[in-house]
Enzyme design. Structure first.
Site, short mmCIF file in Angstrom:
data_model
loop_
_atom_site.label_atom_id
_atom_site.label_comp_id
_atom_site.label_asym_id
_atom_site.label_seq_id
_atom_site.Cartn_x
_atom_site.Cartn_y
_atom_site.Cartn_z
N ARG A 201 -53.22 -2.61 4.30
CA ARG A 201 -52.95 -3.18 2.98
C ARG A 201 -52.43 -2.09 2.05
NH1 ARG A 201 -55.37 -7.53 1.13
NH2 ARG A 201 -53.60 -7.49 -0.27
N ARG B 97 -53.43 -11.16 -9.40
CA ARG B 97 -54.19 -12.02 -8.50
C ARG B 97 -54.80 -13.12 -9.33
NH1 ARG B 97 -58.72 -11.12 -3.87
NH2 ARG B 97 -56.79 -10.57 -2.81
N ASP C 282 -59.55 -17.26 8.70
CA ASP C 282 -59.82 -16.92 7.30
C ASP C 282 -61.13 -17.63 6.94
OD1 ASP C 282 -59.62 -16.26 4.58
OD2 ASP C 282 -57.95 -17.61 4.16
N HIS D 257 -50.10 -15.31 -0.12
CA HIS D 257 -50.71 -13.97 -0.12
C HIS D 257 -49.70 -12.99 0.52
CE1 HIS D 257 -53.63 -10.98 -0.56
NE2 HIS D 257 -54.59 -11.40 0.22
N GLN E 183 -50.58 -9.38 1.81
CA GLN E 183 -51.40 -9.48 3.03
C GLN E 183 -50.49 -9.59 4.26
OE1 GLN E 183 -55.09 -9.83 3.22
NE2 GLN E 183 -54.59 -9.36 5.33
N CYS F 115 -58.13 -11.67 7.38
CA CYS F 115 -57.74 -10.97 6.15
C CYS F 115 -58.93 -10.29 5.49
CB CYS F 115 -57.08 -11.96 5.20
SG CYS F 115 -58.05 -13.45 4.94
N1 CP Z 1 -57.76 -9.74 2.14
C1 CP Z 1 -57.94 -9.59 0.80
O1 CP Z 1 -57.09 -9.95 -0.01
O2 CP Z 1 -59.12 -9.02 0.45
P1 CP Z 1 -59.70 -8.93 -1.02
O3 CP Z 1 -59.95 -10.34 -1.49
O4 CP Z 1 -60.94 -8.12 -0.90
O5 CP Z 1 -58.67 -8.27 -1.90
N1 NVA Z 2 -58.15 -17.83 1.53
C1 NVA Z 2 -58.96 -16.76 0.99
C2 NVA Z 2 -58.30 -15.45 1.20
C3 NVA Z 2 -59.07 -14.24 0.71
C4 NVA Z 2 -58.33 -12.96 0.95
C5 NVA Z 2 -59.20 -17.03 -0.49
O1 NVA Z 2 -58.26 -17.48 -1.16
O2 NVA Z 2 -60.31 -16.82 -0.98
#
Ligand code: CP
Ligand code: NVA
Length: 333
Positions: free
Chosen positions: A313, A105, A227, A132, A135, A268
């Site tokens: 997830r 990530r 989101d 993502h 997700q 999400c």
């Molecule tokens: N939706 C998601 O990716 O959550 P986190 O950022 O908590 O991993």
């Molecule tokens: N768009 C958000 C998604 C988090 C799961 C971010 O990148 O922070």
């Protein structure tokens, strides 16, 4: 064949492969609920690299790896040399000799691509600025569980259209034949190349793609998705984003316009729907707002499936790790 492949963005897999991963996740969910062991990754080592914070993705990769019999190792931003003292490429070469699979990530999509190329083990994208993909498996699994099918449904995404989740929904929806409407102010709409990619898939699957800036696009939705207004790494743009997105909040008045009363609300997560976070307390102080992208009323309504989504997830991450790293017999899909 899935074995040895990375999952860096949705288009790495065909529509049938993505559907297979969703159905496999539904099967794994059943095994989990019935306490039936499914240790397809016995004794494998899994690295979990996180440059950004995470609850769901980290927890899902960790518990999924353990259920599969593997050993997950969390490597956070302050734990390893990555980026500061060591390049992605060198890190990849080292980790690839010790770990059997790597979750990443971070910020740049190019980093996860380098990691996959130079580690020579399966790499799974746990979110970058652009995509993502894990997700998406969970989201479309949740949609399939709820409606029983995907093709022909209409998903309306409201909010910041230039980021990972919006990009991924647009392209994955098009791959599956789901109609996707992105509702964002013009300056926050998906880049043309992403729109073009989605439209190319949509031509094949007869999905209808619409990018617009007015909320009227919402009335035909079966699925409403939003989101956060400020993604990780863009915190300095909070004031500007609130100004741009204030009128795009998903609230009761907005969802009352939806014709299908059995629509589902998706997010999400994490979500700013109440004042129970430090960030929202600051927002309240600075902007006098109690909720941002969705009201507490809609977030907690009977239409909301956000926590099913979050649970899924784990089942879907398990599915993608087992398929790409396990020694399973998977007929050609
Ligand atoms: N939706 C998601 O990716 O959550 P986190 O950022 O908590 O991993
Ligand atoms: N768009 C958000 C998604 C988090 C799961 C971010 O990148 O922070």
């Amino acid at each position: 064949m899935f074995q040895g492949r990375s999952f860096l963005k949705e288009i790495d897999f065909s529509k049938d492969e993505l559907l297979y991963l969703i159905d496999f996740a539904i099967h794994l969910k059943k095994l989990k609920k019935e306490h039936i062991q499914h240790k397809y990754l016995l004794d494998k080592n899994i690295a979990l690299i996180f440059e950004k914070t995470s609850t769901r993705t980290r927890a899902a990769f960790t518990t999924a790896a353990i259920d599969l019999g593997a050993h997950p190792e969390f490597l956070g931003p302050n734990d390893i040399q990555l980026g500061k003292k060591e390049s992605i490429s060198d890190t990849a070469k080292v980790l690839g000799t010790m770990f059997d699979g790597i979750e990443f990530r971070g910020f740049k999509q190019s980093d996860v691509e380098i990691l996959a190329k130079d580690s020579q083990v399966p790499v799974w994208n746990g979110l970058t600025d652009d995509w993502h993909p894990t997700q998406m498996l969970a989201d479309f699994m949740t949609i399939k569980e709820h409606f029983g099918y995907l093709k022909g449904l209409t998903l309306a995404y409201v909010g910041d259209g230039r980021k990972n989740v919006a990009h991924s929904l647009l392209v994955t929806g098009a791959i599956f034949g789901v109609n996707v409407t992105i509702i964002s102010p013009e300056s926050l709409q998906p880049a043309h190349e992403i729109q073009k990619l989605a439209r190319n898939y949509a031509l094949r699957t007869h999905s209808k793609i619409s990018i617009r800036s007015d909320l009227n696009g919402l009335e035909n939705a079966d699925i409403v998705y939003t989101d956060v207004w400020v993604s990780m790494g863009e915190e300095s743009q909070t004031a500007e984003r609130i100004k741009l997105l204030k009128s795009y909040q998903i609230n009761q008045k907005v969802v009352d316009k939806i014709i299908n009363k059995n629509f589902i609300f998706m997010h999400c997560l994490p979500s700013f729907h109440d004042l129970n976070t430090e960030v929202m307390k600051e927002i309240k102080e600075n902007y006098n707002l109690n909720e941002l992208e969705v009201t507490d009323e809609v977030f907690n309504s009977k239409n909301s499936v956000v926590f099913e989504q979050a649970e899924n997830r784990m089942h879907t991450i398990k599915s993608v790790m087992a398929a790409t790293l396990g020694d399973l017999f998977i007929p050609k899909v």
